[in-house]
Write an enzyme that holds these catalytic residues in place. Structure first.
Site, mmCIF file in Angstrom:
data_model
loop_
_atom_site.group_PDB
_atom_site.id
_atom_site.type_symbol
_atom_site.label_atom_id
_atom_site.label_comp_id
_atom_site.label_asym_id
_atom_site.label_seq_id
_atom_site.Cartn_x
_atom_site.Cartn_y
_atom_site.Cartn_z
ATOM 1 N N ASP A 136 -17.729 -1.530 3.578
ATOM 2 C CA ASP A 136 -18.206 -2.866 3.193
ATOM 3 C C ASP A 136 -17.160 -3.945 3.478
ATOM 4 O O ASP A 136 -17.306 -5.085 3.036
ATOM 5 C CB ASP A 136 -18.600 -2.889 1.707
ATOM 6 N N HIS A 138 -13.940 -3.831 2.464
ATOM 7 C CA HIS A 138 -12.888 -4.014 1.457
ATOM 8 C C HIS A 138 -11.543 -3.535 1.975
ATOM 9 O O HIS A 138 -11.461 -2.623 2.795
ATOM 10 C CB HIS A 138 -13.250 -3.365 0.118
ATOM 11 N N GLU A 143 -13.337 -5.744 -3.350
ATOM 12 C CA GLU A 143 -14.722 -5.643 -2.917
ATOM 13 C C GLU A 143 -15.265 -7.005 -2.479
ATOM 14 O O GLU A 143 -14.640 -8.033 -2.744
ATOM 15 C CB GLU A 143 -15.572 -5.100 -4.079
HETATM 16 C C1 GLP Z 1 -10.639 3.480 -0.567
HETATM 17 C C2 GLP Z 1 -9.263 2.816 -0.654
HETATM 18 C C3 GLP Z 1 -9.019 1.895 0.517
HETATM 19 C C4 GLP Z 1 -9.380 2.578 1.806
HETATM 20 C C5 GLP Z 1 -10.841 2.935 1.793
HETATM 21 C C6 GLP Z 1 -11.329 3.560 3.097
HETATM 22 O O1 GLP Z 1 -11.649 2.726 -1.108
HETATM 23 N N1 GLP Z 1 -9.091 2.103 -1.869
HETATM 24 O O2 GLP Z 1 -7.651 1.486 0.516
HETATM 25 O O3 GLP Z 1 -9.090 1.747 2.901
HETATM 26 O O4 GLP Z 1 -11.033 3.862 0.740
HETATM 27 O O5 GLP Z 1 -11.064 4.925 3.084
HETATM 28 P P1 GLP Z 1 -11.153 5.879 4.346
HETATM 29 O O6 GLP Z 1 -9.928 5.595 5.138
HETATM 30 O O7 GLP Z 1 -11.144 7.261 3.777
HETATM 31 O O8 GLP Z 1 -12.398 5.543 5.058
#
Ligand code: GLP
Length: 260
Positions: A136, A138, A143
């Site tokens: 999304d 973030h 968020e």
């Molecule tokens: C979580 C963390 C983020 C991270 C996101 C994406 O929500 N708080 O810092 O960037 O996941 O994770 P992934 O890299 O596993 O897609």
């Protein structure tokens, strides 16, 4: 914003590790900003390898995590404190007392958030902040709708993020609803930001934050204001970028002395 399109996560891990290695060699007491999630894992693997193989030295470095769940008991295997320790800091020689994560089990969360910011300032602020990006848009746990000037604070997770992160827990019901995260204003103060995104599921978020207008609905778009933001993506995550060929051309012709 510099967008670098690479064949896969191994190459991304190496290039991000090159930037961190160059920083540590020039400034052994550098302050690293660490991210969780699966995207930064190849970076941590590469840094652990360089520590083991080449003696890359983290003994004077400091590290600050981006975020933490609220409500998980200390020592919970999915608390970001544990994840960062397991995936990275235990594999190099950084001193445990130099590794900081927000305390999501603090009784006074606003006081803990203020103290976290003060701890970052006390060591001179973050030199290089690693980031992933949520589907999304973030970063950290900021968020959609997060203030672009926000500081470390409590946030409520959107359901999409809870579903995305449920794979790390026994089920969706176990994923906390609340988190503490560095704010977008906090992240913008890092001197260099390196965001890593891989896989087709990240393509819409990458297009939105790189090429669409800056908007709180896509929090990572705030990085367009950052004077030194490097975006490392694989071909799949880059597949919706309108100017992909231009980014490739620019990187291929980049003067060697510039570094990342
Ligand atoms: C979580 C963390 C983020 C991270 C996101 C994406 O929500 N708080 O810092 O960037 O996941 O994770 P992934 O890299 O596993 O897609």
């Amino acid at each position: 914003m510099e967008v670098v399109i690479l064949p896969g996560s191994r190459q991304i891990g190496k290039l991000a590790a090159d930037a961190i290695e160059a920083l540590l060699r020039h400034k052994p007491g550098a302050v690293l900003g660490l991210a969780t999630g699966s995207s930064p894992l190849p970076v941590y693997d590469e840094l652990a390898l360089r520590h083991e193989r080449d003696g890359l030295d983290f003994s004077s470095a400091h590290a600050f995590a981006l975020d933490e769940y609220v409500g998980l008991p200390p020592g919970h295997p999915q608390s970001y404190r544990e994840v960062i320790t397991r995936e990275f800091t235990n594999r190099v020689d950084i001193r445990p007392e130099n590794v900081h994560t927000p305390d999501g089990s603090a009784e006074d969360i606003p006081a803990e958030c203020r103290a976290y910011e003060e701890r970052m300032q006390a060591v001179g602020g973050v030199d290089l902040q690693l980031l992933g990006v949520g589907t999304d848009g973030h970063i950290g746990f900021n968020e959609p709708g997060s203030s672009l000037a926000s500081r470390t604070r409590i946030k409520t997770l959107i359901e999409q993020t809870r579903r995305d992160n449920a794979r790390f827990f026994a089920g969706l019901a176990e994923v906390p609803h609340h988190v503490v995260t560095q704010g977008l204003g906090t992240i913008l103060e890092a001197r260099h930001v390196v965001l890593v995104a891989t896989g087709a599921q990240k393509a819409p978020a990458v297009r939105n934050f790189v090429e669409w207008p800056v908007a709180a609905v896509c929090p990572a778009s705030v990085l367009q204001f950052h004077p030194h933001a490097t975006i490392l993506v694989d071909e799949a995550a880059a597949s919706s970028l309108k100017l992909a060929d231009f980014y490739r051309h620019t990187y291929e012709h980049k003067p060697g002395w510039q570094g990342l």
